[in-house]
Design a protein around this motif. Structure first.
Motif, PDB file in Angstrom:
ATOM      1  N   PHE A  44       0.874  -1.178   0.000  1.00 59.00           N
ATOM      2  CA  PHE A  44       0.000   0.000   0.000  1.00 59.00           C
ATOM      3  C   PHE A  44       0.906   1.221   0.000  1.00 59.00           C
ATOM      4  CE2 PHE A  44      -4.457   1.405   1.170  1.00 59.00           C
ATOM      5  CZ  PHE A  44      -4.224   2.765   1.002  1.00 59.00           C
ATOM      6  N   MET A  45       0.927   1.939  -1.119  1.00 57.43           N
ATOM      7  CA  MET A  45       1.811   3.077  -1.300  1.00 57.43           C
ATOM      8  C   MET A  45       0.995   4.369  -1.307  1.00 57.43           C
ATOM      9  SD  MET A  45       4.579   1.260  -1.658  1.00 57.43           S
ATOM     10  CE  MET A  45       5.814   2.430  -2.200  1.00 57.43           C
ATOM     11  N   GLN A  46       1.183   5.206  -0.286  1.00 62.22           N
ATOM     12  CA  GLN A  46       0.518   6.503  -0.225  1.00 62.22           C
ATOM     13  C   GLN A  46       1.474   7.579  -0.730  1.00 62.22           C
ATOM     14  OE1 GLN A  46      -2.735   7.710   0.865  1.00 62.22           O
ATOM     15  NE2 GLN A  46      -1.760   9.384  -0.263  1.00 62.22           N
ATOM     16  N   ASN A  47       0.986   8.441  -1.607  1.00 64.16           N
ATOM     17  CA  ASN A  47       1.880   9.491  -2.111  1.00 64.16           C
ATOM     18  C   ASN A  47       2.042  10.608  -1.079  1.00 64.16           C
ATOM     19  OD1 ASN A  47      -0.608  10.786  -2.285  1.00 64.16           O
ATOM     20  ND2 ASN A  47      -0.321  11.492  -4.370  1.00 64.16           N
ATOM     21  N   GLN A  48       2.873  11.585  -1.406  1.00 68.97           N
ATOM     22  CA  GLN A  48       3.133  12.786  -0.599  1.00 68.97           C
ATOM     23  C   GLN A  48       3.971  12.531   0.650  1.00 68.97           C
ATOM     24  OE1 GLN A  48       2.321  15.184  -2.340  1.00 68.97           O
ATOM     25  NE2 GLN A  48       0.219  15.170  -3.084  1.00 68.97           N
ATOM     26  N   GLY A  49       4.472  11.329   0.835  1.00 67.82           N
ATOM     27  CA  GLY A  49       5.349  11.058   1.969  1.00 67.82           C
ATOM     28  C   GLY A  49       4.633  10.491   3.185  1.00 67.82           C
ATOM     29  N   PHE A  50       5.424   9.930   4.100  1.00 64.11           N
ATOM     30  CA  PHE A  50       4.911   9.286   5.317  1.00 64.11           C
ATOM     31  C   PHE A  50       5.758   9.788   6.486  1.00 64.11           C
ATOM     32  CE2 PHE A  50       4.153   4.861   7.435  1.00 64.11           C
ATOM     33  CZ  PHE A  50       3.240   5.431   8.304  1.00 64.11           C
ATOM     34  N   ASP A  51       5.286  10.861   7.118  1.00 66.87           N
ATOM     35  CA  ASP A  51       6.035  11.446   8.228  1.00 66.87           C
ATOM     36  C   ASP A  51       6.079  10.469   9.401  1.00 66.87           C
ATOM     37  OD1 ASP A  51       6.613  13.072  10.671  1.00 66.87           O
ATOM     38  OD2 ASP A  51       6.599  14.723   9.219  1.00 66.87           O
ATOM     39  N   PRO A  52       7.268  10.174   9.941  1.00 69.43           N
ATOM     40  CA  PRO A  52       7.356   9.196  11.033  1.00 69.43           C
ATOM     41  C   PRO A  52       6.559   9.596  12.272  1.00 69.43           C
ATOM     42  CG  PRO A  52       9.435  10.374  10.777  1.00 69.43           C
ATOM     43  CD  PRO A  52       8.597  10.710   9.584  1.00 69.43           C
ATOM     44  N   ALA A  53       6.353  10.902  12.478  1.00 67.94           N
ATOM     45  CA  ALA A  53       5.592  11.347  13.651  1.00 67.94           C
ATOM     46  C   ALA A  53       4.136  10.917  13.587  1.00 67.94           C
ATOM     47  CB  ALA A  53       5.682  12.867  13.786  1.00 67.94           C
TER      48      ALA A  53
END
Length: 439
Positions: A44-53
């Motif tokens: 499952f790939m979400q665009n715009q990045g995945f902020d660790p917080a």
């Protein structure tokens, strides 16, 4: 101006697009062994990045158990499944140039870019070859704005079967339903399925005959065209043979297919189709591209008016918009888990033999160098992966190391995925799988 060359190119592309496969012959014959665990994997790939917080519980900085931790609000729907969750922080993708998106590089572990063709097969395709064969080894679905999904019902930006061989994502659920379940449908869907099948059969026969008189160069290109229709027709025939079995798994077609109010209606039914392809056994590898690997995407059905590139310029932590998007994703993950749990398999359920990989196609944010690439795993893959924990990777390990780990868990001997020694000297201070993840 239409020429024989442009017609051949368009026809070959159409054949691949219709099936959602690269323009090479695919394994469409299902085979099984009683001694083989029927593993499956979902990306499952979400665009715009995945902020660790947005995924790491507050107060957790070192590797350890999630048992006493409270999951952050964006992924709070996963709280009941925390014992199946493994959060990984600290991998990098510096070598993929992921700003805006790494495109094929996210799943390929190599340099990507807008309009840049894949330089090698991606991990999802490689795993589809390693796992027990199914009728359709690899299915890709893409979610976007309703305008983009309508105007471009297929798009290739994330998955590839080899260098220069992209795999298309299905974004129009009506087309995908017809491909998977047209033989057991009724009414207009059945009529369209039969009409298209007849056309494809005729084109395959004509193409095979006409291609014999072409020059060698065009003949090879034409052969791809013929192979594409053979793949389509072969899949249709095999699905027809198991129509009685498929009847139990086909989703119900409702107005969300033909009269979607929001793009999320199509997102939801695309997910239903992806789940049905897994539970019915049509496929064992599913790739979901939310935003389809690009900088677009829309979620008006969640009450979010902002779209596309603008979403990437917003900070994700404590942002009500990104909380809605991430929770929506998390509810999708829960739906996958619950659906697979409901299907018995061996001494447990299908979920016991499944792994879900959730991350982004451009590391931690839209404008990023790729210094940190957070990942969440759900499931144990038949006991191969540790669960209920958080792992902090403090070394210089790339996302390729995760891909290597996935292949090892699938039984493939691999020390480095898509990374030669010269590249590894600069970007990887280790070798082999991430032992911190495996049981």
């Amino acid at each position: 101006m239409l020429t024989r060359r442009t017609i051949l190119q368009a026809a070959a592309t159409s054949a691949g697009v219709a099936l959602g496969l690269p323009l090479t012959a695919q394994r469409l014959v299902a085979s099984s062994s009683e001694s083989t665990t029927p593993k499956r994997i979902i990306f499952f790939m979400q665009n715009q990045g995945f902020d660790p917080a947005t995924c790491i519980p507050k107060g957790i900085h070192n590797s350890g158990s999630l048992a006493n931790a409270e999951l952050p609000e964006p992924i709070s729907p996963l709280e009941p499944y925390k014992d199946r969750l493994h959060i990984i922080n600290g991998l990098h993708g510096l070598h993929t140039s992921p700003s805006h998106s790494a495109f094929f590089g996210a799943l390929g572990g190599y340099r990507g870019g807008d309009g840049v063709p894949p330089s090698a097969a991606t991990i999802d395709y490689e795993l589809s070859k390693a796992l027990p064969q199914t009728l359709l080894p690899h299915l890709c679905i893409g979610m976007d704005s309703i305008e983009n999904m309508t105007s471009k019902p297929t798009l290739a930006t994330l998955s590839a079967s080899g260098a220069g061989q992209p795999i298309f994502m299905h974004s129009n659920p009506n087309h995908l339903y017809q491909m998977l379940y047209g033989s057991i449908s009724t009414g207009d869907i059945r009529l369209q399925h039969e009409a298209r099948s007849n056309v494809f059969n005729e084109i395959e026969g004509l193409a095979a005959a006409k291609g014999q008189s072409l020059p060698a160069g065009d003949g090879q290109r034409y052969r791809q065209f013929v192979d594409g229709f053979q793949d389509i027709n072969g899949l249709r025939e095999r699905l027809d043979k198991v129509s009685g079995h498929l009847q139990k798994f086909a989703p119900e077609v409702d107005e969300r297919y033909t009269q979607p109010e929001f793009e999320t209606d199509w997102h939801d039914v695309l997910l239903d189709l992806g789940i049905s392809a897994l539970t019915s056994g049509i496929t064992n590898t599913l790739t979901i591209g939310s935003g389809r690997g690009e900088i677009f995407g829309a979620w008006k059905g969640l009450g979010i008016e902002q779209q596309g590139h603008n979403l990437g310029h917003m900070k994700q932590p404590d942002n009500p918009i990104w909380i809605k998007i991430r929770q929506y994703n998390s509810r999708m993950l829960v739906k996958i888990i619950e659906s697979l749990e409901s299907v018995p398999e061996g001494s447990g359920s299908m979920m016991d033999n499944t792994l879900i990989v959730y991350t982004s196609n451009n590391a931690d944010s839209q404008h990023t160098r790729g210094t940190n690439w957070p990942v969440m795993l759900l499931g144990s893959f038949d006991g191969a992966f540790k669960t209920g924990c958080f792992t902090q990777i403090d070394g210089n390990r790339p996302i390729n190391a995760l891909h290597t780990t996935l292949l090892r868990a699938a039984g493939v001997t691999c020390d480095r995925f898509n990374m030669d020694d010269k590249l590894a000297q600069k970007f990887d201070d280790g070798n082999g799988p991430l032992k911190e993840l495996l049981v």
